[in-house]
Design a protein around this motif. Sequence first.
Motif, PDB file in Angstrom:
ATOM      1  N   ASP A   1       3.748  -1.470  13.232  1.00  0.00           N
ATOM      2  CA  ASP A   1       5.136  -1.276  13.795  1.00  0.00           C
ATOM      3  C   ASP A   1       4.614  -0.231  14.601  1.00  0.00           C
ATOM      4  O   ASP A   1       5.232   0.771  14.722  1.00  0.00           O
ATOM      5  N   ALA A   2       3.602  -0.406  15.431  1.00  0.00           N
ATOM      6  CA  ALA A   2       3.064   0.738  16.652  1.00  0.00           C
ATOM      7  C   ALA A   2       4.119   0.725  17.432  1.00  0.00           C
ATOM      8  O   ALA A   2       4.782  -0.284  18.093  1.00  0.00           O
ATOM      9  N   ASN A   3       4.224   1.942  18.125  1.00  0.00           N
ATOM     10  CA  ASN A   3       5.090   2.238  19.211  1.00  0.00           C
ATOM     11  C   ASN A   3       4.696   3.248  19.956  1.00  0.00           C
ATOM     12  O   ASN A   3       3.559   3.528  19.852  1.00  0.00           O
ATOM     13  N   LYS A   4       5.491   3.869  20.950  1.00  0.00           N
ATOM     14  CA  LYS A   4       5.090   4.974  21.877  1.00  0.00           C
ATOM     15  C   LYS A   4       4.338   5.986  21.379  1.00  0.00           C
ATOM     16  O   LYS A   4       3.524   6.272  21.795  1.00  0.00           O
ATOM     17  N   ASP A   5       5.021   6.635  20.199  1.00  0.00           N
ATOM     18  CA  ASP A   5       4.352   7.794  19.719  1.00  0.00           C
ATOM     19  C   ASP A   5       4.597   7.811  18.163  1.00  0.00           C
ATOM     20  O   ASP A   5       4.497   8.795  17.410  1.00  0.00           O
ATOM     21  N   TYR A   6       4.278   6.447  17.639  1.00  0.00           N
ATOM     22  CA  TYR A   6       4.487   6.350  15.953  1.00  0.00           C
ATOM     23  C   TYR A   6       3.926   5.112  15.748  1.00  0.00           C
ATOM     24  O   TYR A   6       3.701   4.103  16.569  1.00  0.00           O
ATOM     25  N   VAL A   7       3.403   4.986  14.538  1.00  0.00           N
ATOM     26  CA  VAL A   7       2.802   3.963  13.992  1.00  0.00           C
ATOM     27  C   VAL A   7       2.844   4.054  12.365  1.00  0.00           C
ATOM     28  O   VAL A   7       2.756   5.458  12.094  1.00  0.00           O
ATOM     29  N   ILE A   8       2.917   3.127  11.741  1.00  0.00           N
ATOM     30  CA  ILE A   8       2.769   3.080  10.242  1.00  0.00           C
ATOM     31  C   ILE A   8       1.414   2.627   9.934  1.00  0.00           C
ATOM     32  O   ILE A   8       0.855   1.665  10.355  1.00  0.00           O
ATOM     33  N   VAL A   9       0.878   3.348   8.959  1.00  0.00           N
ATOM     34  CA  VAL A   9      -0.441   3.194   8.380  1.00  0.00           C
ATOM     35  C   VAL A   9      -0.428   2.729   6.998  1.00  0.00           C
ATOM     36  O   VAL A   9       0.369   3.440   6.331  1.00  0.00           O
ATOM     37  N   SER A  10      -0.795   1.711   6.640  1.00  0.00           N
ATOM     38  CA  SER A  10      -0.752   1.022   5.370  1.00  0.00           C
ATOM     39  C   SER A  10      -2.139   0.828   4.755  1.00  0.00           C
ATOM     40  O   SER A  10      -3.328   0.691   5.547  1.00  0.00           O
ATOM     41  N   TRP A  11      -2.586   0.929   3.674  1.00  0.00           N
ATOM     42  CA  TRP A  11      -3.760   0.684   2.993  1.00  0.00           C
ATOM     43  C   TRP A  11      -3.550   0.256   1.542  1.00  0.00           C
ATOM     44  O   TRP A  11      -2.676   0.030   0.922  1.00  0.00           O
ATOM     45  N   LYS A  12      -4.629  -0.177   0.854  1.00  0.00           N
ATOM     46  CA  LYS A  12      -4.465  -0.533  -0.453  1.00  0.00           C
ATOM     47  C   LYS A  12      -5.375   0.442  -1.266  1.00  0.00           C
ATOM     48  O   LYS A  12      -6.297   1.127  -0.971  1.00  0.00           O
ATOM     49  N   GLN A  13      -4.981   0.650  -2.565  1.00  0.00           N
ATOM     50  CA  GLN A  13      -5.257   1.670  -3.486  1.00  0.00           C
ATOM     51  C   GLN A  13      -6.751   1.252  -4.175  1.00  0.00           C
ATOM     52  O   GLN A  13      -6.764  -0.225  -4.311  1.00  0.00           O
ATOM     53  N   PRO A  14      -7.541   1.905  -4.291  1.00  0.00           N
ATOM     54  CA  PRO A  14      -8.915   1.474  -4.831  1.00  0.00           C
ATOM     55  C   PRO A  14      -8.795   1.085  -6.497  1.00  0.00           C
ATOM     56  O   PRO A  14      -7.782   1.640  -7.276  1.00  0.00           O
ATOM     57  N   ALA A  15      -9.644   0.398  -6.933  1.00  0.00           N
ATOM     58  CA  ALA A  15      -9.664  -0.114  -8.311  1.00  0.00           C
ATOM     59  C   ALA A  15     -10.071   1.446  -9.286  1.00  0.00           C
ATOM     60  O   ALA A  15      -9.774   1.196 -10.289  1.00  0.00           O
TER      61      ALA A  15
END
Length: 1666
Positions: free
Chosen positions: A522-536
Amino acid sequence: MMSLPFYQRHHDHYDRAYRHKALQSTVSQYQKETKSKSAVYAQGSTAYARGSAAYRHASAADFSLESSAAYSRGSSAYDLESAGYSYGSTAYDHSAAQSKRSAAYSLDSEALSKSSAAYSHGSESINKLAAAYRLGSEAYSLGLKDSNLMIEDQSYKMSPKAKRAKQNLISEDKENEAIDYSVPIFTGREVSVSGITDTEEERIKESAAYVARRNLFATGEGVSVSKVAKSSSEEERREKKSRKVAIRESAERVALKKTLEDTQAFHKKLNQDKLLHPPEFIIKPRSHTVWEKQNVKFHCTVAGWPEPRVTWYKNNVPIDVQTHPGKYTIENRYGLHSLEISTCDFDDTAQYRASAMNVKGEISAYASLVVKRYKGDLDASLLHAGTVSMPLSLGITPHGYASRFEISFVDKFDVAFGREGETMSLGCTVVISPDIKRFKPDIEWYRNGVLITPSKWVQMHWTGERASLTLTHANKEDEGLYTLRVVMGEYYEEYSGYVFVRDADAEIPGAPGAPLDVQCLDANKDYVIVSWKQPAVDGGNPILGYFIDRCEVGTTHWTQCNETPVKFARFPVTGLIEGRSYIFRVRAVNKAGISLPSRVSEPVAALDPADRARLRSHPSAPWTGQIIVTEEEPAEGVVPGPPTDLQVIEATKNYVVLSWKPPGQRGHEGIMYFVEKCVAGTEEWQRVNTEIPVKSPRFAVFDLAEGKSYCFRVRCCNSAGIGEPSEATEATVVDDKLDIPKPPGRIMPTRNTDTSVVVTWTEPPDAKELVGYYIESSVVGSGRWEPCNNNPVKGTRFICHGLTNGEKYIFRVRAVNAAGLSEFSQDSEPIEVQAAIAAPSPPYDITVLESVRDSMVLGWKQPKVTGGTEITGYYVNYREVIGGVPGKWMEANIKAISERAYRIQNLKENMVYQFQVAAANLAGVGTPSLPSQPFKCEEWTIAVPGPPHDVTYTEVRKDSLVLLWKEPVYTGRSPIAGYYIDMKETEAKEEHWRSVNEKPLQKKFLKIGGLKEGVSYVFRVRATNQAGVGKPSNTTDPVVAETRPGTKEVVVNVDDNGVISLNFECDQMSPNSKFVWSKNYEPIEDDSRLDIDTKGGKSKATFKDLGEDDLGIYSCVVTDTDGVSSSYTIDEEEMKRLLALSHEHKFPTVPLVSELAVEILEKGEVRFWLQAEKLSGNAKANFVFNDKEIFNGEKYKMKVDQKTGLVEMIMDKLEDKDEGTYTFQLQDGKATNQSSLVLIGDVFKKLQDEAEFQRKEWHRKQGPHFVDKLGWEVTNDCNVMLKCKVANIKKETHIVWYKDDREIMVDEEHDFKDGVCTLLISEFSKKDTGTYEVILKDDRGKDTSELKLTDTAFADLMNEVCRRIALSATDLKIQSTAEGIRLYSFVTYYVEDLRVGWVHNDTQIRFTDRVKTGVTGEQIWLQINEPTPQDKGKYTMELFDGKTAHKKMVDLSGQAFDEAFAEFQRLKQAAIAEKNRARVLGGLPDVVTIQEGKALNLSCTVWGDPTPEVSWLKNEKSFVSDANCILKFESGKNVSFTISAVSTLDSGKYSLVVKNKYGTETSDVTVIVISVSGQTDMAKHAASVQGQSQNNVTLSKKKKATTASKQHKEGEKKDFIKPHVDEIIATEETPDPKGISTVEKKKDTKSNQHTAKKTDEKAAAAETVP
């Protein structure tokens, strides 16, 4: 279907990941055409849809994914009938929604009722959706909310590849089409960014171009759009309008058109008949060319309503599956119809038709099948008969080669384990047959079904034979199932293996593992959502949260985005600069510390999604005409209206994310936003972003109180001012809307392989947005859990690799979503890691062992794969073959047979049969073998035996193996007499078979040795009887001569109780493996002599009473392994050894390394000792002397060393009373032993004397002493050196030498260099015999050493001297003399003890006056006087040193003899001339002094033959006799010179000249006359001369003798350096013909023939006349 996360519902990459995990690469020609036709429509509809973005944003807001799916299923028929679509809509239907909508054809009425209910509600959202659908907006069909973004056209194409593996669906993205921003996975962790990639450079350029165009558009310059002309006659027109008028007219047109379309769609839905349409083939069946015995499958996809019924035809005849069971398989899955034909043969070559029919009509599609033989071409008769109607080129690939390739993988990669940061490599050797050089394969690598492209993290290499993939810097994102696909034309093969990547070691102990799979959404002009996966791995402590870092592309500076850790695995990052690109990374934190950073994300640009889509697609204007919109005068600023559709799209404990749409009224300049909040139930609004307004229609609100309810609203602003606020949102509670999932349930482990287990589970209830699962394992009882995977796996099944065989494990699973990790599931039941059992593979090599009229005996080989358990039996089938046509299979046995040979009864004589055999185990009956060769049932009448059977091998080693077989069933006309074994290398031709044994073997096993390591062999066996050698058995399977790692052998053991056993261990056992013992390779059935005990991987065969009945070869085989076996041979000698060892163990003794012994120590002490092999700490010893125990004290020093087993006793002195027997008694536990030593009589006396001697020696060595006694050696100069080695010397030590008790005076004092003293005796001879003694002495004492050189010792020394002299002899040389020829050799010096012998032509020479030998100085010679031709030949000089004869040889023949003889003749003549020449023999003095007036009388003797002439000279002038001087020559020899009265005038030099034909000689005399005045002096002088003259002759003789002796010695010395010829001449003596001694008669003479003048003492007397 699982719920989708909000940020994934709007992105196509989510749809690809979730819906299309496997890729399909086939496309029909039909779809290629329809796709091209739909391109024009799609282009126009895309641009048009962008113009009505505001309306579509509003109409699609409330439409969910589920309702859109239902609508797409229910309205598929209508969609296909839409007037505006024609081919374009059809192509859309079939390409963009096939993977999901193909299910619509097989859905039940429930789906239809749902769609009908949706229509009856008159939902405005559905109406809007239908309108957008007809306009070609593909976003609505996928159910996307943000429909202003263009969605990729997902076309599904059927690959031209005939797939053998499971067919997969693949989506191909359209190029140059506006799509939502997709973030591919960036593989690899990078702490710093070192540059901008090519892709990122392009994005930056696009961003810059977009900003420039947007600014241009804001000023109203250069904006041009197109409009379709309504008629062909209408001309293009251009007009200038204001921006307001253009936008208003465009909106009115869109609203009017939409109203008309909604009304029309509503009326169409009311008429159900409009939904019906005839069948249509979306994908038609494709023709195939295959090989015999292959399977083939036809596919087609049919659309129509009602759902068409599909019938398959073969050559226009319907296919009946029931009449051909197992031959045809017809399936229908969600509109995908298939016809599968198993095991194709020539009869299957035909034209096949698929016919689809419903109430609206019928349609057919055709495909052809050509079945090819492996040998030869297609039968031409079939082609002429018309049975094949397809072109022959169907069997050719696009490359023009054969359509079938055999692709196999060798040296495959296995399951791999690595660690983050390491380099990992996977590889396979690919074998392709046939090998066509110009036809190269395509090598493709996949990870979890997704094609891998080369990057800096992944490198691929293909050498032409081996394909490899290298992970240069492995990360957890790289974990997964890797598949290698090798594509050759229309065919491909695959091989897969799993790769596991563990966490790298944490920098801080206890820190968690690094997060993974960081993505930007959801990248935009001044904004983005960063997602990741938790480690085991959490490091043993719960993870408190995560830190997000960002870095601008092109820099290396990382900035932390959040101050406090966030637990939610998504985070909105704000404050980005528009147009710039960023990368992100994430770090986990617990109470121990912070983890390593994750692999960085792929770069993302801060741009509006719509702008980004326009930049990527570069759309053209949708109208053909151009309308240029300009502003003649700057318009006044317009305050923007309120935003619309404000909603909370995500709420967590840490933040709330708001989303809205821009207002319709906003002017021509850009707008920004202010966000306001208030606590629910109040009207106290607070501005959140007070300083800087936001540019994106997204905003994340932080710093909210957890648990409180808030309302939000947004205001727009521009240069004209701040607009009115939007409608407020409903009250939102600050809390996580997404809950942590519950634990999975029903954990079920099942066996897989000997190192892996399959774990399955059920999905947790009410699970939302699951990312995957983590699985952990633990060895039962250990309490330690290890992760099985480090990258969350999707699905509910996983294979856990890397487990230990035989261990019991338990498993647990936890679910993962963005909210966190669930609790662990309950532990599974324990499971032991063992290979799962399966049915065995088919037996093979079926052969006939015997044949009679009505029965046949079959034999076969055991299956290569037993299925993990032992084979319980076999089932045999047979069938008749009549005229080459096989009949129906019939069972030969109902009950399984255990042997690999079976007699089939009740057969028909002279009938031909085929047979097949199937093996069975606990898992069931395996696949039957291939049909055997046809065998005729007839009576065998041959005289020789049939073939042996069941030929197997065991105990394979690097140079040997054991071959086993069973006797033939058919023995011939006489009994079996023996067997012959043949062998050859596997690749060798048939003519290379060779026999292993020359004589027939009686036994049915043989150990074959002499094999070459690493070479593959095959074997066969032939039986023989009186009639001859029979047919050979089937050959064995190839076997490589090698000793595999870990190979163990049978070991014989005798325990402490004397029990003898054979032991064998195996560490490669499977759960069903067993130890099978045999004797002489026959099963041991009699257990009366042997007990067998097996525990785990060890087996023991114990002999009850080992005897002659137990002799033989004992072998042990471990079943269900890869040939683990070994044997041990017990023969008579081994049996005796084992029985003796058993007796020792039953009655143990302390083993001794050495028995009791005695030795004398350095000081004369006596040491008694023995040594045992080993002694425990409790061992003890008793010491006994003459049956009486003695103890440690002053006289006896006793010691026992348990570590070395040494037992000793030391006595200071051995006295007479110590004579007797000494015994050492040992006891160690129950083991005992003793050893005795008897010291009496001469033995004791000798030991006592030796002890006394050693004591004296020790005292002697306290002062200067001899280490080595006096001895001798002969030097290279043949001199004798006496030498001795001394020690303990100091400066004051003296050395004195004696011979026969007389001191030898030494010139130099010895310096004891190197501790050696020497005395040199030159030219050693008999005179040097005697006794030599040397004495060392100083203040500490003295020591002597004596050497006797007499008798034998002297003879030995002289022999060595003679040997050295003989070795110093030079080679024989040849010398000619006046007498003859001389052969000679020089030695260092000569002694009489050296005996010399001469041999002529192998005959000993007898010496005579003519041939004689002698020694002159250091020259040994052989003189041959007056040589003759008989003297030619080889001469050998033998020097005998008393032991050995040393020989020197010379060849006196040929040219050597001729030259020597010629030289002899010359010298002989010269000698004769020298002998007879005139000469003065003596008498004249050199000087005569006489007083004046005296008489002078000189006389001398001359000689010559003939008689010489005599004359005198005075002062070199002729001189004759006169009155004063009388000269006389009498008797031819006497010459006199007389002057009666001398005067001073007579003084001068007088010369006597004698001459004959051989020569002339002159003798000079000087006469000095003294005047009278010197009379007194002369009287004295005369007296002196008179006294001297009296003894003149005597003195002269003595002097000459002395001089001769000196000259002889000097000559000897000079002989070493003068030439040999000169040496001989120097020693020559010319004999006096008168017999007068040469020494006495020598005088100084002068000869005309000699240039040298010889000077000697003259013996002459001057006669004085008184």
